[in-house]
Design a protein around this motif. Sequence first.
Motif, PDB file in Angstrom:
ATOM      1  N   THR A  58       0.794  -1.322   0.006  1.00 33.44           N
ATOM      2  CA  THR A  58      -0.028  -0.056  -0.231  1.00 33.44           C
ATOM      3  C   THR A  58       0.818   1.281  -0.094  1.00 33.44           C
ATOM      4  O   THR A  58       1.864   1.450   0.852  1.00 33.44           O
ATOM      5  CB  THR A  58      -0.873  -0.074   1.169  1.00 33.44           C
ATOM      6  OG1 THR A  58      -1.677  -0.972   1.202  1.00 33.44           O
ATOM      7  CG2 THR A  58      -1.796   1.172   1.369  1.00 33.44           C
ATOM      8  N   TYR A  59       0.684   2.027  -0.883  1.00 29.56           N
ATOM      9  CA  TYR A  59       1.271   3.173  -1.162  1.00 29.56           C
ATOM     10  C   TYR A  59       0.660   4.550  -1.443  1.00 29.56           C
ATOM     11  O   TYR A  59      -0.156   4.525  -2.417  1.00 29.56           O
ATOM     12  CB  TYR A  59       2.302   3.072  -2.272  1.00 29.56           C
ATOM     13  CG  TYR A  59       3.449   4.485  -2.346  1.00 29.56           C
ATOM     14  CD1 TYR A  59       4.584   4.267  -1.858  1.00 29.56           C
ATOM     15  CD2 TYR A  59       3.017   5.499  -3.089  1.00 29.56           C
ATOM     16  CE1 TYR A  59       5.515   5.386  -1.788  1.00 29.56           C
ATOM     17  CE2 TYR A  59       3.976   6.541  -3.094  1.00 29.56           C
ATOM     18  CZ  TYR A  59       5.294   6.290  -2.475  1.00 29.56           C
ATOM     19  OH  TYR A  59       6.068   7.418  -2.867  1.00 29.56           O
ATOM     20  N   SER A  60       0.622   5.626  -0.436  1.00 28.32           N
ATOM     21  CA  SER A  60      -0.366   6.683  -0.526  1.00 28.32           C
ATOM     22  C   SER A  60      -1.663   6.226  -0.875  1.00 28.32           C
ATOM     23  O   SER A  60      -2.305   6.776  -1.379  1.00 28.32           O
ATOM     24  CB  SER A  60       0.325   7.379  -1.602  1.00 28.32           C
ATOM     25  OG  SER A  60       1.426   8.045  -1.575  1.00 28.32           O
ATOM     26  N   GLY A  61      -2.273   5.206   0.003  1.00 29.04           N
ATOM     27  CA  GLY A  61      -3.777   4.952  -0.221  1.00 29.04           C
ATOM     28  C   GLY A  61      -4.051   4.058  -1.265  1.00 29.04           C
ATOM     29  O   GLY A  61      -5.151   3.744  -1.378  1.00 29.04           O
ATOM     30  N   HIS A  62      -3.220   3.725  -2.191  1.00 33.75           N
ATOM     31  CA  HIS A  62      -3.407   2.900  -3.331  1.00 33.75           C
ATOM     32  C   HIS A  62      -2.370   1.564  -3.183  1.00 33.75           C
ATOM     33  O   HIS A  62      -1.499   1.289  -2.515  1.00 33.75           O
ATOM     34  CB  HIS A  62      -2.676   3.715  -4.418  1.00 33.75           C
ATOM     35  CG  HIS A  62      -3.625   4.758  -4.881  1.00 33.75           C
ATOM     36  ND1 HIS A  62      -4.807   5.019  -5.548  1.00 33.75           N
ATOM     37  CD2 HIS A  62      -3.205   6.121  -4.509  1.00 33.75           C
ATOM     38  CE1 HIS A  62      -5.017   6.114  -5.561  1.00 33.75           C
ATOM     39  NE2 HIS A  62      -4.264   6.868  -4.890  1.00 33.75           N
ATOM     40  N   GLU A  63      -3.234   0.371  -3.612  1.00 37.56           N
ATOM     41  CA  GLU A  63      -2.440  -0.934  -3.815  1.00 37.56           C
ATOM     42  C   GLU A  63      -1.813  -0.865  -4.987  1.00 37.56           C
ATOM     43  O   GLU A  63      -2.268  -0.847  -5.940  1.00 37.56           O
ATOM     44  CB  GLU A  63      -3.331  -1.821  -3.637  1.00 37.56           C
ATOM     45  CG  GLU A  63      -4.068  -2.428  -2.364  1.00 37.56           C
ATOM     46  CD  GLU A  63      -4.769  -3.691  -2.120  1.00 37.56           C
ATOM     47  OE1 GLU A  63      -5.070  -4.293  -3.319  1.00 37.56           O
ATOM     48  OE2 GLU A  63      -5.097  -4.139  -1.068  1.00 37.56           O
ATOM     49  N   ILE A  64      -0.382  -1.287  -4.722  1.00 39.71           N
ATOM     50  CA  ILE A  64       0.622  -1.421  -5.988  1.00 39.71           C
ATOM     51  C   ILE A  64       0.935  -3.099  -5.732  1.00 39.71           C
ATOM     52  O   ILE A  64       1.361  -3.533  -4.992  1.00 39.71           O
ATOM     53  CB  ILE A  64       1.978  -0.633  -5.575  1.00 39.71           C
ATOM     54  CG1 ILE A  64       1.684   0.574  -5.333  1.00 39.71           C
ATOM     55  CG2 ILE A  64       2.921  -1.025  -6.637  1.00 39.71           C
ATOM     56  CD1 ILE A  64       1.143   1.499  -6.344  1.00 39.71           C
ATOM     57  N   HIS A  65       0.479  -3.439  -7.086  1.00 38.78           N
ATOM     58  CA  HIS A  65       0.678  -4.911  -7.378  1.00 38.78           C
ATOM     59  C   HIS A  65       2.288  -5.026  -8.057  1.00 38.78           C
ATOM     60  O   HIS A  65       2.378  -4.460  -9.083  1.00 38.78           O
ATOM     61  CB  HIS A  65      -0.334  -5.436  -8.227  1.00 38.78           C
ATOM     62  CG  HIS A  65      -1.560  -5.584  -7.519  1.00 38.78           C
ATOM     63  ND1 HIS A  65      -1.993  -6.965  -6.721  1.00 38.78           N
ATOM     64  CD2 HIS A  65      -2.679  -4.700  -7.128  1.00 38.78           C
ATOM     65  CE1 HIS A  65      -3.179  -6.493  -6.127  1.00 38.78           C
ATOM     66  NE2 HIS A  65      -3.540  -5.115  -6.424  1.00 38.78           N
ATOM     67  N   TYR A  66       3.015  -5.888  -7.700  1.00 34.97           N
ATOM     68  CA  TYR A  66       4.163  -6.021  -8.337  1.00 34.97           C
ATOM     69  C   TYR A  66       4.381  -7.521  -8.725  1.00 34.97           C
ATOM     70  O   TYR A  66       4.248  -8.694  -7.673  1.00 34.97           O
ATOM     71  CB  TYR A  66       5.554  -5.680  -7.190  1.00 34.97           C
ATOM     72  CG  TYR A  66       6.774  -6.264  -7.528  1.00 34.97           C
ATOM     73  CD1 TYR A  66       7.398  -5.592  -8.804  1.00 34.97           C
ATOM     74  CD2 TYR A  66       7.562  -7.048  -7.105  1.00 34.97           C
ATOM     75  CE1 TYR A  66       8.754  -6.056  -9.186  1.00 34.97           C
ATOM     76  CE2 TYR A  66       8.812  -7.545  -7.517  1.00 34.97           C
ATOM     77  CZ  TYR A  66       9.206  -7.177  -8.495  1.00 34.97           C
ATOM     78  OH  TYR A  66      10.350  -7.483  -8.878  1.00 34.97           O
ATOM     79  N   ARG A  67       4.840  -7.849  -9.765  1.00 33.72           N
ATOM     80  CA  ARG A  67       4.812  -9.223 -10.454  1.00 33.72           C
ATOM     81  C   ARG A  67       6.060  -9.414 -10.995  1.00 33.72           C
ATOM     82  O   ARG A  67       6.496  -8.664 -11.978  1.00 33.72           O
ATOM     83  CB  ARG A  67       3.513  -9.596 -11.356  1.00 33.72           C
ATOM     84  CG  ARG A  67       2.280  -9.607 -10.556  1.00 33.72           C
ATOM     85  CD  ARG A  67       1.121  -9.872 -11.484  1.00 33.72           C
ATOM     86  NE  ARG A  67      -0.358  -9.801 -11.163  1.00 33.72           N
ATOM     87  CZ  ARG A  67      -1.081  -8.952 -10.768  1.00 33.72           C
ATOM     88  NH1 ARG A  67      -0.635  -7.871 -10.923  1.00 33.72           N
ATOM     89  NH2 ARG A  67      -2.104  -9.128 -10.092  1.00 33.72           N
ATOM     90  N   MET A  68       6.553 -10.673 -10.693  1.00 28.23           N
ATOM     91  CA  MET A  68       7.701 -11.031 -11.607  1.00 28.23           C
ATOM     92  C   MET A  68       7.564 -12.417 -12.100  1.00 28.23           C
ATOM     93  O   MET A  68       6.949 -13.362 -11.627  1.00 28.23           O
ATOM     94  CB  MET A  68       8.996 -10.972 -10.753  1.00 28.23           C
ATOM     95  CG  MET A  68      10.219 -11.414 -11.298  1.00 28.23           C
ATOM     96  SD  MET A  68      11.638 -11.520 -10.387  1.00 28.23           S
ATOM     97  CE  MET A  68      12.077  -9.697 -10.204  1.00 28.23           C
ATOM     98  N   HIS A  69       7.927 -12.524 -13.295  1.00 29.81           N
ATOM     99  CA  HIS A  69       7.779 -13.994 -13.969  1.00 29.81           C
ATOM    100  C   HIS A  69       9.264 -14.341 -14.762  1.00 29.81           C
ATOM    101  O   HIS A  69      10.012 -13.718 -15.077  1.00 29.81           O
ATOM    102  CB  HIS A  69       6.992 -13.615 -15.412  1.00 29.81           C
ATOM    103  CG  HIS A  69       6.718 -15.006 -16.144  1.00 29.81           C
ATOM    104  ND1 HIS A  69       6.994 -15.136 -17.527  1.00 29.81           N
ATOM    105  CD2 HIS A  69       6.184 -16.237 -15.628  1.00 29.81           C
ATOM    106  CE1 HIS A  69       6.701 -16.345 -17.789  1.00 29.81           C
ATOM    107  NE2 HIS A  69       6.326 -17.042 -16.667  1.00 29.81           N
ATOM    108  N   VAL A  70       9.403 -15.716 -14.189  1.00 27.07           N
ATOM    109  CA  VAL A  70      10.745 -16.211 -14.671  1.00 27.07           C
ATOM    110  C   VAL A  70      10.585 -17.396 -15.398  1.00 27.07           C
ATOM    111  O   VAL A  70       9.883 -18.212 -14.948  1.00 27.07           O
ATOM    112  CB  VAL A  70      11.632 -16.511 -13.421  1.00 27.07           C
ATOM    113  CG1 VAL A  70      13.028 -16.997 -13.790  1.00 27.07           C
ATOM    114  CG2 VAL A  70      11.860 -15.310 -12.524  1.00 27.07           C
ATOM    115  N   LYS A  71      11.243 -17.423 -16.704  1.00 29.18           N
ATOM    116  CA  LYS A  71      11.011 -18.635 -17.251  1.00 29.18           C
ATOM    117  C   LYS A  71      12.424 -19.299 -17.776  1.00 29.18           C
ATOM    118  O   LYS A  71      13.299 -18.368 -18.081  1.00 29.18           O
ATOM    119  CB  LYS A  71      10.342 -18.334 -18.629  1.00 29.18           C
ATOM    120  CG  LYS A  71      10.093 -19.485 -19.713  1.00 29.18           C
ATOM    121  CD  LYS A  71       9.313 -19.243 -21.045  1.00 29.18           C
ATOM    122  CE  LYS A  71       9.196 -20.155 -21.697  1.00 29.18           C
ATOM    123  NZ  LYS A  71       8.301 -19.891 -22.980  1.00 29.18           N
TER     124      LYS A  71
END
Length: 243
Positions: free
Chosen positions: A77-90
């Motif tokens: 949660t940053y400044s009242g907003h949800e930040i989604h962080y995704r990483m993909h490894v192949k």
Amino acid sequence: MGPEEIINLITQNPIVLGGLALTVGMGGIIALIVFARLFIRLSRRESKNAAWQQLGYRSQGATRYGRGSVGTHYVRTYSGHEIHYRMHVKSSFGKSQSSAYWTCEIPVPSSFGLQVIEAGIADSSLAAKASRALDRHTYDWKAHFDTPIETGDAALDNRFTILGTDAGAAQQFLLGVDIGPVLLALPHVDLTVANSEARFDDTFLANVWGKDGTPLVEIHDQIAQILTKAVEMAASTPAQNSD
């Protein structure tokens, strides 16, 4: 002197290597290097976990998409907003390809659309050259908008290709003191504000990890700042009702 410096001193200095070989034997040298590398790995893991906690990320688990393909998902949660962080490894045939991106949801339908991308990546031929040079990344970029935009700021206009739906709103956003300078300070920029979210892609992982393998806390915060400001701008320009 840290473990990494010790390893470099042993492996890159013939005099030191020879002296140690006479003193403790090659078996002792190998044991020392193995121990130092294990210590480095554990230290980096602790540093990574500490940085993750500092950023406030909460793990949403990992997903396997098939053989050798794994995705991880974190939320903060940053400044009242949800930040989604995704990483993909192949991983395939001894090689791995990684990519990461951040998203933040736009709470209302919006007419504001914007893309900010490194000018070289917007040229598909240069993107292909970059992909071949890295031999492990592909850059699947496409334009979502037809209208090119100039901000009047030479630094922004020279570095980035900017597309959008509203030149005035885009200029207002990009020329903000907490946006333009931050974008210019980032190693790599690929920002898209479209449909229901603001998204920041980092296919080359230029913004994710430091040289020591730990998260770049300041850059994660800067990207979160850009996304939340983009979402707030989008929310302030709601889509017009067609009725």
